[in-house]
Enzyme design. Structure first.
Site, PDB file in Angstrom:
ATOM      1  N   ASN A  49      -8.962   9.137   9.800  1.00  0.00           N
ATOM      2  CA  ASN A  49      -8.917   9.340  11.315  1.00  0.00           C
ATOM      3  C   ASN A  49     -10.056   9.805  11.910  1.00  0.00           C
ATOM      4  O   ASN A  49     -10.491  11.032  11.775  1.00  0.00           O
ATOM      5  CB  ASN A  49      -7.527   9.693  11.782  1.00  0.00           C
ATOM      6  CG  ASN A  49      -7.301  11.091  11.486  1.00  0.00           C
ATOM      7  OD1 ASN A  49      -7.427  11.788  10.277  1.00  0.00           O
ATOM      8  ND2 ASN A  49      -6.404  11.938  12.351  1.00  0.00           N
ATOM      9  N   CYS A  60      -7.363   5.193  13.761  1.00  0.00           N
ATOM     10  CA  CYS A  60      -6.434   5.720  12.505  1.00  0.00           C
ATOM     11  C   CYS A  60      -7.325   5.402  11.252  1.00  0.00           C
ATOM     12  O   CYS A  60      -8.267   4.441  11.194  1.00  0.00           O
ATOM     13  CB  CYS A  60      -5.309   4.964  12.325  1.00  0.00           C
ATOM     14  SG  CYS A  60      -4.056   5.059  13.520  1.00  0.00           S
ATOM     15  N   GLU A  62      -6.300   4.008   8.419  1.00  0.00           N
ATOM     16  CA  GLU A  62      -6.107   2.870   7.834  1.00  0.00           C
ATOM     17  C   GLU A  62      -7.078   1.945   8.199  1.00  0.00           C
ATOM     18  O   GLU A  62      -7.702   1.097   7.474  1.00  0.00           O
ATOM     19  CB  GLU A  62      -4.632   2.467   7.757  1.00  0.00           C
ATOM     20  CG  GLU A  62      -3.497   3.320   7.211  1.00  0.00           C
ATOM     21  CD  GLU A  62      -3.493   4.497   8.278  1.00  0.00           C
ATOM     22  OE1 GLU A  62      -4.026   4.988   8.888  1.00  0.00           O
ATOM     23  OE2 GLU A  62      -2.072   4.981   8.050  1.00  0.00           O
ATOM     24  N   CYS A  93       0.729   3.289  10.934  1.00  0.00           N
ATOM     25  CA  CYS A  93       1.609   3.136  12.429  1.00  0.00           C
ATOM     26  C   CYS A  93       1.482   1.766  12.596  1.00  0.00           C
ATOM     27  O   CYS A  93       0.845   0.718  11.838  1.00  0.00           O
ATOM     28  CB  CYS A  93       0.314   3.666  13.496  1.00  0.00           C
ATOM     29  SG  CYS A  93      -1.011   2.932  13.821  1.00  0.00           S
ATOM     30  N   CYS A  96      -2.043  -0.376  12.664  1.00  0.00           N
ATOM     31  CA  CYS A  96      -2.577  -0.508  11.604  1.00  0.00           C
ATOM     32  C   CYS A  96      -1.881  -1.633  10.624  1.00  0.00           C
ATOM     33  O   CYS A  96      -2.413  -2.026   9.748  1.00  0.00           O
ATOM     34  CB  CYS A  96      -2.600   0.761  10.691  1.00  0.00           C
ATOM     35  SG  CYS A  96      -3.802   1.903  11.451  1.00  0.00           S
TER      36      CYS A  96
HETATM   37  N1  THU Z   1      -2.900   8.294  12.446  1.00  0.00           N
HETATM   38  C1  THU Z   1      -3.527   7.799  11.531  1.00  0.00           C
HETATM   39  O1  THU Z   1      -4.653   8.041  11.176  1.00  0.00           O
HETATM   40  N2  THU Z   1      -2.674   6.933  11.027  1.00  0.00           N
HETATM   41  C2  THU Z   1      -1.596   6.457  11.275  1.00  0.00           C
HETATM   42  O2  THU Z   1      -1.101   5.544  10.422  1.00  0.00           O
HETATM   43  C3  THU Z   1      -0.864   7.118  12.096  1.00  0.00           C
HETATM   44  C4  THU Z   1      -1.685   8.214  12.928  1.00  0.00           C
HETATM   45  C5  THU Z   1      -3.809   9.543  12.947  1.00  0.00           C
HETATM   46  C6  THU Z   1      -4.316   8.950  14.489  1.00  0.00           C
HETATM   47  C7  THU Z   1      -4.411  10.304  15.136  1.00  0.00           C
HETATM   48  O3  THU Z   1      -5.821  10.796  15.029  1.00  0.00           O
HETATM   49  C8  THU Z   1      -3.412  11.283  14.438  1.00  0.00           C
HETATM   50  O4  THU Z   1      -2.971  10.928  13.118  1.00  0.00           O
HETATM   51  C9  THU Z   1      -2.259  11.694  15.234  1.00  0.00           C
HETATM   52  O5  THU Z   1      -1.517  10.523  15.667  1.00  0.00           O
END
Ligand code: THU
Length: 138
Positions: A49, A60, A62, A93, A96
């Site tokens: 991320n 994110c 993913e 999320c 993603c």
């Molecule tokens: N995040 C991800 O990288 N992947 C996910 O599926 C959920 C959230 C990151 C985004 C942000 O930088 C941090 O987690 C908090 O939401």
């Protein structure tokens, strides 16, 4: 006779995701995420991320991994493995999930963490009755 599905390089994916999480840029949330995707040719692509001071521009892990895979020429994604240095695993999320859906509906989705828990499922379970490329081809 049904032929067995080819074995996934889970250790390699887990190491790539864990290493990617170390590079996460997460100064605002402090929540580090690493992801590794396995493409149709057996290659592994990682992402983390990347947060931005303009918070909505955060990407994110993913999606970063998927975009790295596409940049390297991947056409299909067989598996995504997510690592978070947390006590419980983190599922992808909604955004993603939809981006992963573009490349296959039955992608295996695994989430590992620093605790014993793990998520091991498929995209069609996480995103049932989904919208995808087929809808536009109709
Ligand atoms: N995040 C991800 O990288 N992947 C996910 O599926 C959920 C959230 C990151 C985004 C942000 O930088 C941090 O987690 C908090 O939401």
């Amino acid at each position: 006779m049904k032929t067995a599905a080819p074995k996934l390089p889970l250790r390699k994916l887990a190491a790539a995701a864990r290493n990617a999480a170390r590079n996460a840029r997460a100064p605002y949330s402090g929540f580090r995420v690493g992801a590794a995707v396995l493409d149709d040719t057996g290659r592994v692509h990682a992402g983390c991320n990347v947060e931005n001071a303009s918070l909505g521009l955060t990407i994110c892990a993913e999606r970063a991994a998927v975009f790295a895979a596409v940049t390297a020429g991947a056409k299909t994604i067989r598996c995504v493995l997510i690592h978070t240095p947390t006590p419980t695993p983190t599922a992808p999320c909604g955004a993603c999930r939809q981006v992963l859906r573009e490349f296959s509906a039955n992608t295996r989705v695994i989430a590992l963490c620093d605790g014993p828990g793990r998520l091991d499922t498929t995209l069609d379970r996480l995103l049932p009755d989904s919208f995808g490329p087929d809808n536009l081809a109709a």
